[in-house]
Design a protein around this motif. Structure first.
Motif, PDB file in Angstrom:
ATOM      1  N   ARG A 179      65.096  10.259  87.408  1.00 52.32           N
ATOM      2  CA  ARG A 179      63.647  10.953  86.440  1.00 52.32           C
ATOM      3  C   ARG A 179      63.650   9.855  86.118  1.00 52.32           C
ATOM      4  O   ARG A 179      62.109   9.716  85.491  1.00 52.32           O
ATOM      5  CB  ARG A 179      64.680  11.087  84.770  1.00 52.32           C
ATOM      6  CG  ARG A 179      66.054  12.312  84.986  1.00 52.32           C
ATOM      7  CD  ARG A 179      66.662  12.823  84.159  1.00 52.32           C
ATOM      8  NE  ARG A 179      65.756  13.041  82.838  1.00 52.32           N
ATOM      9  CZ  ARG A 179      65.188  13.432  82.488  1.00 52.32           C
ATOM     10  NH1 ARG A 179      65.300  14.775  82.820  1.00 52.32           N
ATOM     11  NH2 ARG A 179      63.957  13.859  81.223  1.00 52.32           N
ATOM     12  N   LEU A 209      62.267  14.973  87.610  1.00 51.49           N
ATOM     13  CA  LEU A 209      62.102  15.669  86.520  1.00 51.49           C
ATOM     14  C   LEU A 209      63.050  16.406  86.258  1.00 51.49           C
ATOM     15  O   LEU A 209      63.941  16.614  85.306  1.00 51.49           O
ATOM     16  CB  LEU A 209      60.921  15.304  85.405  1.00 51.49           C
ATOM     17  CG  LEU A 209      60.096  14.695  85.681  1.00 51.49           C
ATOM     18  CD1 LEU A 209      58.810  14.391  84.963  1.00 51.49           C
ATOM     19  CD2 LEU A 209      61.122  12.989  84.570  1.00 51.49           C
ATOM     20  N   THR A 210      63.201  17.908  87.177  1.00 53.11           N
ATOM     21  CA  THR A 210      63.260  18.582  86.862  1.00 53.11           C
ATOM     22  C   THR A 210      64.462  18.913  87.207  1.00 53.11           C
ATOM     23  O   THR A 210      65.508  19.477  87.840  1.00 53.11           O
ATOM     24  CB  THR A 210      62.354  19.914  87.656  1.00 53.11           C
ATOM     25  OG1 THR A 210      62.305  19.512  88.731  1.00 53.11           O
ATOM     26  CG2 THR A 210      61.105  19.519  86.757  1.00 53.11           C
ATOM     27  N   LEU A 244      57.707  15.410  89.811  1.00 53.49           N
ATOM     28  CA  LEU A 244      58.759  17.019  89.262  1.00 53.49           C
ATOM     29  C   LEU A 244      60.036  17.313  89.856  1.00 53.49           C
ATOM     30  O   LEU A 244      60.777  17.604  88.461  1.00 53.49           O
ATOM     31  CB  LEU A 244      57.372  17.725  89.351  1.00 53.49           C
ATOM     32  CG  LEU A 244      56.328  18.303  88.410  1.00 53.49           C
ATOM     33  CD1 LEU A 244      55.163  19.421  89.347  1.00 53.49           C
ATOM     34  CD2 LEU A 244      56.437  17.798  87.295  1.00 53.49           C
ATOM     35  N   THR A 260      64.703  19.786  90.832  1.00 51.69           N
ATOM     36  CA  THR A 260      64.452  20.981  91.761  1.00 51.69           C
ATOM     37  C   THR A 260      64.408  20.755  93.795  1.00 51.69           C
ATOM     38  O   THR A 260      63.384  19.757  93.710  1.00 51.69           O
ATOM     39  CB  THR A 260      62.918  22.093  91.474  1.00 51.69           C
ATOM     40  OG1 THR A 260      62.709  22.038  90.338  1.00 51.69           O
ATOM     41  CG2 THR A 260      62.800  23.106  92.457  1.00 51.69           C
TER      42      THR A 260
END
Length: 247
Positions: free
Chosen positions: A130, A175-176, A172, A178
């Motif tokens: 993160r 952070l996610t 991203l 995914t």
């Protein structure tokens, strides 16, 4: 103090008259501008080393993001990436000495990013993905600003343009969490490596043969700096950093 206060009138038949303070034993230096010489020291271009470092480090991190290397290999990848910090810092220092502030700033910032990545991933710090996600999004802002001013240096510009979407996907993805974003970032990392390898190879060929062999795409001031005469290289040198009194 004005010039009249430090030098006597010129043009008299008997030479310059002593200025104020001469009788008191004070010594006034003559105007040194006519005796000033600026010495330039040619160096080999450090940019092929910088681009090769970007390519190798991008392959290592890209393979980790693609899953070619597993989570257990993160510390080993971090140790492999750590030397990229020292190499790109060296490139940055040499680029400053070559009066190329754009290349020096870009390579110095890349050096800092590799160091941050190696320390976070190698230490296994809590929240590392993160934190690196936010770091990459912040780096994206810097990259966008750099891309706006590096267009005449097409090799640098192209590496930046390819790197921008990678920083988006990496940020991203961190952070996610995914997976498809992480895999996309890995694929873009391999693309960055290919572009950087081409730039390094083209610059080395150009240096060896003293002419452009593979297209680099320089334009504007960057084109004139390579193909212009010596007068172009020395234009306004008295106003450049290291010669002028203040940055």
């Amino acid at each position: 103090m004005s010039n009249d206060a430090t030098a006597g009138p010129a043009g008299s038949g008997t030479g310059a008259e002593p200025g104020p303070g001469a009788g008191s034993g004070r010594h006034f230096e003559p105007d040194l501008r006519a005796m000033t010489r600026i010495t330039l020291r040619p160096i080999a271009s450090p940019m092929p080393l910088g681009f090769c470092t970007v390519a190798i480090a991008s392959v290592m991190t890209g393979c980790l993001q693609l899953g070619v290397l597993g989570p257990a290999d993160r510390r080993a990848v971090a140790l492999c990436v750590l030397p990229a910090f020292a190499l790109q810092l060296l490139v940055s220092v040499l680029a400053f000495g070559a009066r190329d502030v754009i290349a020096a700033t870009l390579m110095g910032t890349f050096a800092g990013s590799w160091l941050a990545y190696a320390l976070v991933m190698g230490s296994g710090a809590h929240g590392g993905p993160r934190v690196l996600g936010i770091f990459n999004l912040a780096f994206l802002c810097f990259g966008a600003l750099m891309a706006a001013v590096t267009r005449p240096k097409r090799a640098l510009w192209l590496v930046l343009v390819v790197s921008l979407p990678r920083w988006v996907a990496t940020g991203l993805g961190g952070l996610t969490g995914t997976p498809w974003l992480t895999h996309t970032a890995g694929a873009l990392g391999i693309l960055v490596a290919l572009v950087a390898t081409y730039a390094a190879f083209a610059l080395m060929l150009e240096d060896m043969r003293s002419e452009e062999v593979l297209p680099i795409g320089r334009s504007g001031p960057a084109h004139h700096a390579v193909h212009g005469d010596l007068a172009v290289q020395l234009r306004n040198i008295e106003r450049q950093a290291g010669v002028r009194r203040t940055l």
